[in-house]
Write a protein that holds these residues in place. Structure first.
Motif, short mmCIF file in Angstrom:
data_model
loop_
_atom_site.label_atom_id
_atom_site.label_comp_id
_atom_site.label_asym_id
_atom_site.label_seq_id
_atom_site.Cartn_x
_atom_site.Cartn_y
_atom_site.Cartn_z
N GLY A 1 0.79 -1.23 0.00
CA GLY A 1 0.00 0.00 0.00
C GLY A 1 0.82 1.27 0.00
O GLY A 1 0.27 2.36 0.16
N ARG A 2 2.11 1.16 -0.17
CA ARG A 2 2.99 2.33 -0.11
C ARG A 2 3.22 2.90 -1.50
O ARG A 2 3.47 2.17 -2.45
N TRP A 3 3.13 4.24 -1.59
CA TRP A 3 3.34 4.92 -2.86
C TRP A 3 4.50 5.90 -2.73
O TRP A 3 4.65 6.57 -1.71
N PHE A 4 5.30 5.99 -3.79
CA PHE A 4 6.51 6.81 -3.78
C PHE A 4 6.31 8.04 -4.65
O PHE A 4 6.05 7.94 -5.85
N MET A 5 6.42 9.22 -4.02
CA MET A 5 6.27 10.50 -4.71
C MET A 5 7.63 11.03 -5.14
O MET A 5 8.57 11.07 -4.34
N HIS B 1 4.98 11.38 -11.53
CA HIS B 1 3.76 12.09 -11.15
C HIS B 1 3.20 12.78 -12.39
O HIS B 1 3.90 13.50 -13.10
N ILE B 2 1.91 12.55 -12.64
CA ILE B 2 1.22 13.17 -13.77
C ILE B 2 0.10 14.05 -13.21
O ILE B 2 -0.74 13.56 -12.46
N TYR C 1 -4.71 14.35 -10.06
CA TYR C 1 -3.33 13.90 -9.96
C TYR C 1 -3.25 12.37 -10.09
O TYR C 1 -4.09 11.65 -9.54
N TYR C 2 -2.23 11.93 -10.80
CA TYR C 2 -1.99 10.50 -10.98
C TYR C 2 -0.53 10.21 -10.64
O TYR C 2 0.37 11.04 -10.87
N LEU C 3 -0.29 9.02 -10.09
CA LEU C 3 1.06 8.61 -9.71
C LEU C 3 1.33 7.21 -10.23
O LEU C 3 0.55 6.28 -10.00
N LEU C 4 2.41 7.08 -10.94
CA LEU C 4 2.85 5.78 -11.46
C LEU C 4 4.09 5.33 -10.70
O LEU C 4 5.06 6.08 -10.57
#
Length: 540
Positions: A60-64, A95-96, A194-197
């Protein structure tokens, strides 16, 4: 005798109608050329290399890549080796959109293309048929300080197609391969800001995962989305054209139903064409601005496919009804050999679309271009579709030539008529020929638009240059379809005017030839006198 508006309207009024339609056509091109921006925008992103130091890699961890909660970053893999960071602990984060920008529902869709920057190393070259395994997830949020919500997660495989243009020697180590662009992700709407890949390249020598793919230095992405300004212009055109076509459609069918005879096949097909034009015009896209409807791209393709099938079938029947004799015409079954392939081709288009965009409703990272078989099928499909479109146009030209020859054969009967009646029929023939030439022009533009659309859609998958289609072409072709359908329904609607009997007998009221020709031309019901005249029975 009563006929259609195309034959009973005065030449002056007909010219005025033609000029007005021509002005609207020019306006539809100018709307795209002068008001609307380009249809799409491409934004380039460079992935940031983040380090996942947590053992077990929490799901569940996301990297910015930037911002207040940005990840621990490294500049390159040399730094990772010096810090003893394993490849499996590196996360490529994108980051998009870019900082200080927001995505918008007006963008309608988002297509993301991936490209690897791979350096040449003598001891770590790209093997033939190398496949990159990508562990990727995408998340969204609508607040810069909010939590990320996962949208999709998948493990994808992409075959690398890279060339090293110089000699493979130690002196050339560090130079980059030239790699093709790879299809990566497609979203059917852009409902969030905002979207994050997060992208991982897991390595397992035992399972031969990401082995032999060279030394990857960076990951670059290209995000393509529809311009918000173009979307607003497009929606405005649909909103204006929908009631226009709907009103003329109701007016046309009301005039048909008021006639004492039942409608003939040509009139039914014209009505069906108007229905399909109305269906593709209805601006349901307005709802995509406020609702998270991921299926809008697929629905739009289905609507356009139905319209293509109806328009191509109409042109075949329109020409064919002016070639058949009175025993064969007015029967839809006669055209199964011509209409059948059109319906089959449209069905194949639908299946092809479902195989990609249908699956993308669940997995936005899926692409039919990701496998060799899928790529070959897609390429073959686009090439065959283009060839079939060209063959269809040539066949339509042949049918129009036959219609013209058929009409020329009937001109031998004109000298037997009175002068007034001869001039009347010569005027009808000229009007009909002009309409057929307009039909051919519309067909040619439609075929060109179809081929360019297919090439333009597949260009990112091929990694080659594409034909640049500007907004004027989109709005112009769309306006042309509407104006053509409007003109057909208006000109082929039954006229309330009657070509007076006294006018038809001016000059030689008791001419036996005139009376006999009139009888042979008008004894069969039809929408226009040209329709009746071109039947082979009219020659007898």
């Amino acid at each position: 005798m009563a006929g259609a508006i195309i034959e009973n309207m005065s030449t002056k009024k007909l010219v005025i109608v033609g000029v007005i339609l021509l002005l609207f056509q020019a306006f539809s091109f100018m709307v795209g050329g002068l008001i609307a921006p380009s249809p799409t925008t491409a934004v380039h992103y460079l992935a940031t290399k983040c380090v996942d130091a947590v053992k077990g890699h929490q799901s569940g961890r996301w990297f910015m890549p930037w911002g207040p909660n940005q990840c621990d970053k490294i500049q390159d893999f040399d730094e990772a080796m010096s810090k003893k960071i394993e490849a499996n602990d590196i996360v490529f984060a994108v980051h998009i959109p870019l900082p200080n920008k927001e995505m918008s529902p007006w963008f309608q869709f988002m297509l993301v293309i991936l490209q690897f920057d791979i350096a040449f190393k003598m001891y770590n070259q790209i093997e033939d048929g190398a496949v990159a395994t990508i562990d990727v997830g995408v998340a969204y949020r609508d607040d810069m300080l909010g939590e990320w919500t996962e949208m999709a997660h998948s493990i994808e495989r992409r075959k690398l197609s890279c060339n090293f243009t110089t000699t493979k020697t130690y002196e050339n180590e560090g130079r980059y391969y030239e790699c093709d662009l790879l299809p990566f992700m497609e979203l059917g709407n852009v409902a969030h800001k905002y979207y994050l890949l997060n992208i991982r390249l897991p390595v397992s020598e035992r399972n031969k995962i990401n082995v032999g793919i060279g030394e990857i230095k960076d990951i670059r992405l290209v995000g393509i989305h529809q311009n918000g300004g173009f979307t607003k212009v497009w929606f405005a055109m649909k909103t204006f054209l929908t009631p226009s076509i709907l009103i003329i459609l109701v007016w046309y069918w009301r005039r048909i139903t008021l006639m004492t005879r039942p409608p003939v096949l040509l009139e039914k097909v014209i009505f069906a064409l108007g229905l399909c034009m109305t269906f593709i015009n209805i601006p349901v896209e307005w709802f995509s601005v406020g609702f998270n409807w991921t299926w809008m791209l697929l629905f739009g393709d289905i609507r356009q496919g139905i319209f293509y099938a109806m328009l191509l079938s109409f042109w075949i029947i329109f020409c064919g009804e002016h070639l058949m004799d009175q025993m064969e015409r007015n029967r839809f079954s006669i055209y199964w050999k011509q209409v059948g392939p059109i319906v089959f081709g449209s069905f194949c288009l639908f299946i092809f679309d479902m195989c990609e965009r249908g699956v993308q409703l669940k997995n936005p990272f899926y692409s039919i271009w990701a496998s060799d078989v899928g790529t070959e099928l897609a390429m073959a499909f686009i090439i065959v579709a283009g060839i079939c479109a060209c063959l269809y146009f040539l066949f339509l030209c042949f049918m129009v030539f036959q219609v013209f020859r058929n009409i020329s054969g009937k001109r031998s009967s004109l000298p037997a008529m009175s002068k007034a009646r001869r001039l009347h029929y010569e005027g009808l023939i000229f009007r009909f020929k002009f309409l057929m030439l307009v039909t051919l022009t519309c067909a040619a533009m439609t075929v060109i638009f179809f081929i360019i659309s297919q090439v333009n859609e597949g260009h990112w998958h091929w990694g080659d240059y594409t034909v640049q289609v500007n907004s004027a072409f989109f709005t112009g072709i769309y306006g042309m379809w509407n104006l053509y359908v409007f003109a057909i329904m208006f000109l082929y609607a039954p006229s309330h005017k009657r070509y007076g009997d006294e006018q038809s007998r001016v000059g030689n009221p008791a001419s036996g030839e005139d009376i006999q020709l009139t009888t042979t031309i008008t004894h069969v019901d039809g929408p226009t006198e040209i329709y009746k005249m071109t039947g082979k029975a009219a020659q007898e």
